[in-house]
Design an enzyme around this catalytic site. Sequence first.
Site, PDB file in Angstrom:
ATOM      1  N   HIS A  64       2.484 -19.891 -14.762  1.00  0.00           N
ATOM      2  CA  HIS A  64       1.384 -19.125 -15.339  1.00  0.00           C
ATOM      3  C   HIS A  64       1.282 -17.764 -14.642  1.00  0.00           C
ATOM      4  O   HIS A  64       1.539 -17.653 -13.438  1.00  0.00           O
ATOM      5  CB  HIS A  64       0.059 -19.876 -15.199  1.00  0.00           C
ATOM      6  CG  HIS A  64       0.111 -21.283 -15.705  1.00  0.00           C
ATOM      7  ND1 HIS A  64       0.124 -21.597 -17.050  1.00  0.00           N
ATOM      8  CD2 HIS A  64       0.182 -22.470 -15.043  1.00  0.00           C
ATOM      9  CE1 HIS A  64       0.179 -22.905 -17.195  1.00  0.00           C
ATOM     10  NE2 HIS A  64       0.231 -23.463 -16.000  1.00  0.00           N
ATOM     11  N   HIS A 103       0.857  -1.193   0.000  1.00  0.00           N
ATOM     12  CA  HIS A 103       0.000   0.000   0.000  1.00  0.00           C
ATOM     13  C   HIS A 103       0.888   1.236   0.000  1.00  0.00           C
ATOM     14  O   HIS A 103       1.655   1.462   0.930  1.00  0.00           O
ATOM     15  CB  HIS A 103      -0.893   0.004   1.248  1.00  0.00           C
ATOM     16  CG  HIS A 103      -2.111   0.872   1.110  1.00  0.00           C
ATOM     17  ND1 HIS A 103      -2.045   2.178   0.700  1.00  0.00           N
ATOM     18  CD2 HIS A 103      -3.427   0.619   1.324  1.00  0.00           C
ATOM     19  CE1 HIS A 103      -3.257   2.698   0.672  1.00  0.00           C
ATOM     20  NE2 HIS A 103      -4.116   1.762   1.035  1.00  0.00           N
TER      21      HIS A 103
END
Length: 478
Positions: free
Chosen positions: A375, A291
């Site tokens: 992936h 954040h």
Amino acid sequence: MKYVKLGYHYLMAHLLTFCLIPLMAIVVFEASRLNPKDIHQLWLQIQCNIVSVITCSAFLVLVGIVHFMTRPRPVYLIDFACYLPPSELKVPFEKFMKHSKLTGDFDESSLEFQRKILERSGLGEETYFPEAMHAIPPRLTMLSAREEAEQVIFGALDILFKNTNFNPKDIGILVVNCSLFNPTPSLSAMIVNKYKLRSNIKTFNLGGMGCSAEVIALDIVKDMLQVHRNTYGVVVSTENITQNWYFGNNKSMLIPNCLFRMGCSAVLLSNKSGDRQRQPKYKLLHLVRIHSGVDDSAYRCAYQQQDSVGKTGVSLNKDLKSIAGKALKANITILGPLVLPISEQLLFFFNLVVNKLSIEKVKPYIPDFKLAFNHFCIHAGGRGVIDEMEKSLGLLPENVEASRMTLHRFGNTSSSSIWYELAYTEAKGKMRKGNRVWQIAFGSGFKCNSVVWEAVKHVKPSPNNPWDDCILKYPVDY
């Protein structure tokens, strides 16, 4: 150079084996030289110190028990579902532009700007708008917004419960996230009412968290599953279009109109490792949240506000890419040591030391995350976001295929987009046992969150996969 690097990675990956083989050979050789008298003498010494042996053994058993009782409980992903809207809700480019002319106070400059954004966005002609937005004029009421929420949320949950043969009353934890639509009662209460969930369920409703809210919701469920034994958690992620369309002429606030589309995902999680009836698909390995809201520019780079004439929309700052890049760097700085092989960590450390000590700065080394993950599910926020991620992480076109195709077929569905991407990977039959998946999302605030899964089996697409009707024509060029 390619084969030298491959040889280096192979050597570092098997370094322990290469070191142990000579050591074991020496031990075997020395043991073979012992005669029966030496072995008998060793046995007598052990008998004389039997108290010490028992004490050490008991201590090791105690340590093992404490570790077993206090270790984090594994969190498993049983299954997930993504909502596929009906075909009559598709919004081709021409229909989008026609409605923009008829339903808004857009001037010619704004209309042309939206057309250019659509053409460059990476979206295809088959994305979806809610029913209320197809009407002329649009039905921008609370009732219409609730109808959209019910349609996508109940649609995704119905598929999830059907595919898993799951009784909704078994849900112990429910987290719902929708950034811009937060009615009273909440969306989580709406689900409790619809499925008649039990009265002691732990519910959470997240608002204003942006497109990375899915990972925040997963983090909440993960922590709750460490406390509550033998239970299930459900995460529902969506965004509401109906009441959040911008009808003004501020260019930075028109971009979301062109990118955001209708969608929803529902994910079923469990801490029951022995649940044979619902064999899980994935195991949660890591979750990292960053954040950067302490910085003013990061805080305001995606900001809901009113324009100069009082019309509400979400403004996207031109510095969004650079801010996202800084947040990504902070995220992978934490995630890298958790997932990268030791060979990549050593190269990164060596590069860092050289940069600190040398007068002339050398190019920073970007770790090869393709060695850590099979992936990648990068939030389909827009073509520019995916391009920048591909470039920054040194990925190949096939690594970002799921993200590009999700953007093309479904648009930016906000926090649920990473699940449409995982559904694409499954539909292509690419998910094998032991494969690792990195889901990464960006959100207002500004946040960069990532989660890592490992497939516990060869994963087949679940029934009602959103790609069932079109997977054979993908990937497409655009």
